[in-house]
Design a protein around this motif. Sequence first.
Motif, PDB file in Angstrom:
ATOM      1  N   SER A 206       0.798  -1.230   0.000  1.00  0.00           N
ATOM      2  CA  SER A 206       0.000   0.000   0.000  1.00  0.00           C
ATOM      3  C   SER A 206       0.833   1.283   0.000  1.00  0.00           C
ATOM      4  O   SER A 206       0.345   2.350  -0.397  1.00  0.00           O
ATOM      5  CB  SER A 206      -0.918   0.025   1.222  1.00  0.00           C
ATOM      6  OG  SER A 206      -0.165   0.146   2.421  1.00  0.00           O
ATOM      7  N   GLY A 207       2.066   1.188   0.498  1.00  0.00           N
ATOM      8  CA  GLY A 207       2.872   2.389   0.652  1.00  0.00           C
ATOM      9  C   GLY A 207       2.469   3.213   1.866  1.00  0.00           C
ATOM     10  O   GLY A 207       2.955   4.335   2.055  1.00  0.00           O
ATOM     11  N   LEU A 208       1.586   2.658   2.695  1.00  0.00           N
ATOM     12  CA  LEU A 208       1.129   3.338   3.902  1.00  0.00           C
ATOM     13  C   LEU A 208       1.733   2.676   5.134  1.00  0.00           C
ATOM     14  O   LEU A 208       2.262   1.567   5.054  1.00  0.00           O
ATOM     15  CB  LEU A 208      -0.399   3.303   3.987  1.00  0.00           C
ATOM     16  CG  LEU A 208      -1.155   3.946   2.817  1.00  0.00           C
ATOM     17  CD1 LEU A 208      -2.639   3.654   2.922  1.00  0.00           C
ATOM     18  CD2 LEU A 208      -0.898   5.447   2.776  1.00  0.00           C
TER      19      LEU A 208
ATOM     20  N   ILE B  97      -6.740   4.716   8.646  1.00  0.00           N
ATOM     21  CA  ILE B  97      -5.807   3.773   8.023  1.00  0.00           C
ATOM     22  C   ILE B  97      -5.571   2.579   8.942  1.00  0.00           C
ATOM     23  O   ILE B  97      -5.524   1.428   8.495  1.00  0.00           O
ATOM     24  CB  ILE B  97      -4.486   4.473   7.668  1.00  0.00           C
ATOM     25  CG1 ILE B  97      -4.709   5.397   6.469  1.00  0.00           C
ATOM     26  CG2 ILE B  97      -3.371   3.465   7.372  1.00  0.00           C
ATOM     27  CD1 ILE B  97      -3.518   6.267   6.119  1.00  0.00           C
ATOM     28  N   THR B  98      -5.444   2.843  10.231  1.00  0.00           N
ATOM     29  CA  THR B  98      -5.242   1.745  11.183  1.00  0.00           C
ATOM     30  C   THR B  98      -6.432   0.798  11.185  1.00  0.00           C
ATOM     31  O   THR B  98      -6.260  -0.427  11.183  1.00  0.00           O
ATOM     32  CB  THR B  98      -5.011   2.310  12.596  1.00  0.00           C
ATOM     33  OG1 THR B  98      -3.837   3.123  12.589  1.00  0.00           O
ATOM     34  CG2 THR B  98      -4.828   1.182  13.608  1.00  0.00           C
ATOM     35  N   LYS B  99      -7.647   1.338  11.171  1.00  0.00           N
ATOM     36  CA  LYS B  99      -8.828   0.483  11.135  1.00  0.00           C
ATOM     37  C   LYS B  99      -8.842  -0.359   9.865  1.00  0.00           C
ATOM     38  O   LYS B  99      -9.122  -1.567   9.910  1.00  0.00           O
ATOM     39  CB  LYS B  99     -10.111   1.313  11.212  1.00  0.00           C
ATOM     40  CG  LYS B  99     -11.359   0.432  11.131  1.00  0.00           C
ATOM     41  CD  LYS B  99     -12.654   1.213  11.249  1.00  0.00           C
ATOM     42  CE  LYS B  99     -13.840   0.255  11.133  1.00  0.00           C
ATOM     43  NZ  LYS B  99     -15.144   0.931  11.267  1.00  0.00           N
ATOM     44  N   ALA B 100      -8.530   0.253   8.728  1.00  0.00           N
ATOM     45  CA  ALA B 100      -8.520  -0.492   7.466  1.00  0.00           C
ATOM     46  C   ALA B 100      -7.482  -1.609   7.502  1.00  0.00           C
ATOM     47  O   ALA B 100      -7.737  -2.735   7.058  1.00  0.00           O
ATOM     48  CB  ALA B 100      -8.259   0.451   6.300  1.00  0.00           C
ATOM     49  N   PHE B 101      -6.289  -1.325   8.031  1.00  0.00           N
ATOM     50  CA  PHE B 101      -5.254  -2.352   8.190  1.00  0.00           C
ATOM     51  C   PHE B 101      -5.818  -3.531   8.996  1.00  0.00           C
ATOM     52  O   PHE B 101      -5.664  -4.698   8.608  1.00  0.00           O
ATOM     53  CB  PHE B 101      -4.050  -1.782   8.940  1.00  0.00           C
ATOM     54  CG  PHE B 101      -2.892  -1.374   8.064  1.00  0.00           C
ATOM     55  CD1 PHE B 101      -1.801  -2.213   7.902  1.00  0.00           C
ATOM     56  CD2 PHE B 101      -2.880  -0.149   7.421  1.00  0.00           C
ATOM     57  CE1 PHE B 101      -0.720  -1.842   7.124  1.00  0.00           C
ATOM     58  CE2 PHE B 101      -1.810   0.241   6.638  1.00  0.00           C
ATOM     59  CZ  PHE B 101      -0.712  -0.605   6.489  1.00  0.00           C
TER      60      PHE B 101
END
Length: 599
Positions: A268-270, A278-282
């Motif tokens: 993802s590059g994140l 972003i943390t929730k999506a991870f």
Amino acid sequence: MKKITSEILRETYLKFFESKGHKIIPSASLIPENDPTVLFTTAGMHPLVPYLLGEKHPAGNRLCDVQKCVRTGDIDEVGDSSHLTFFEMMGNWSLGDYFKEQMIPWSYEFLTSEKYLGIPVKDIAVTCFAGDKDCPKDEESAALWEKCGILPENIYFLSKSGNWWGPAGTTGPCGPDTEMHIIRNHTEADRLGAYDFDGAASGTFLEIWNDVFMQYNKNAEGGYEPLKQKNVDTGMGLERTLCILNGKANVYETDLFENAIIRIEELSGLKYGQSEDITKAFRVVLDHVRTAAFMLGDVKGIVPSNTDQGYILRRIIRRAVRFGRNLGLEQGSLSKIAATFVDKYKEVYPELLHNAQKIYEELDKEEGKFLRTLQQGLKEFEKVAAALNAGDTIDGVTAFHLYDTYGFPVEITGEMAREKGLNVDVKGYEKAYSEHQEKSRAGSEQKFACGLADHKRETTNLHTATHLLHAALKAVCSPDIAQKGSNITEERLRFDFNFARKLTPEEVAEVENLINSKIKENIPVVMKELSLEEAKAQGFTGLFESKYGEKVKTYSIGEFSKEICGGPHAESTGELGTFKIVKQENVSAGVKRIKAVLQ
């Protein structure tokens, strides 16, 4: 407290109970054999229900294991610090052997001894059953805890909602339990005293282990009857225990997810933790890919479908795809993430390595299916949401349309709606779904002109593939072959045709190669409305000509396929994927059937 890895924790637990005379048994399948009331093994007790009811276990009456489990009731909560859909439950059982007098001291020893977990006694709180009409107050467990060394002020009594373990389904073994918690906020715990456990501020306590004392059977009438044998059933969540022992704030920061986080960051590059969203999506992607890998890799491995376990699997994968888009993950990412879990668990659960290729192929296939319609579905959802105000409800027919046309499970529609402050009429959805099924059963041959189950992109692509199959059979086997019927769902195509025998392996390969070559050519699928006479004159073929009106729709794929047809089609052959014949069958004398898929 000791900082240990998942591998060491599993081994430490099993070796401890082996030293207490227990036999180590392997984890059972995620698909339960002995409880038809649930879709998945949600607790370590599932595979042992017959033995808890009195049947003799071949390994004896003292058992321990680490059991694979799936629970999806809290799927919407996944993404926070502790909720998971797949987890490992370390457990031990007494089948009519020991009871509270031995289990509670063993629990204390394992938790507090420096040889094992080494948790300070002052950091442990326990809860016991407060009693009701079904079972008396569990003073015995409380006295045993205090005798072991638990501080009296850290012993709490809770009602049935807190300290009673019901059956995994609607009936079965059950009884009072005692739970062990880590005190994470001593100031708050001290303020409560010994009576207001439920009133504690969030984060004050974190449950680590549960000892269930099974002494009742809940019958079909809802009554409780004494079991013929008293049992002990314990459960210690491996992920949560790892989190506590290693001083982590959440279950995703343990060694179980380390390599998968690194892989998502690479794809993802994140960076994990760079923002709340972003943390929730991870976390959603991490949890759901791990769960899907275990479902697909199970000894009774399932595949995505529209019913039962397959529906849950499909929902989990599609939810992972949706959150993966928030991270910019490209198609094919889920299988790459799954590979890290196969590598992590291959020694403990070798079935994952054995079924690795299936795991990757099914993830790629389902991810591809959903991605092809996801963008359109999201646009349609945004249109619906834009016309509503906060607090409004998306009607059931619209929710069903999002499912039927774009493959959105109603749970995903509900989740997206909640993010915008909207509701979904689930009952209305269920009614629309039922009406759809009734219409399908009553007249499926009239539903669409070409035997399609719906207008989803997957179904449409398979419909287009039947045109290629028809033409390829004519080219490879006989120009006299004609279609005798078809049935097409989003999963597969079924094509009936006149032919005296089954295709040889060489003919199957030639038909597949010819079709796939036409797919690679990315030939446009061209529709024209012509009179029936014009269509026949230009070489178009078709079924059920008596049903056609004065004007007919014709679809041509270059000069390779020219058919009269009324159903939806792909815009070009390049959208189809890879064509594969999976089965041949006899329908009747002189009529054969081919089932095929697009991968």
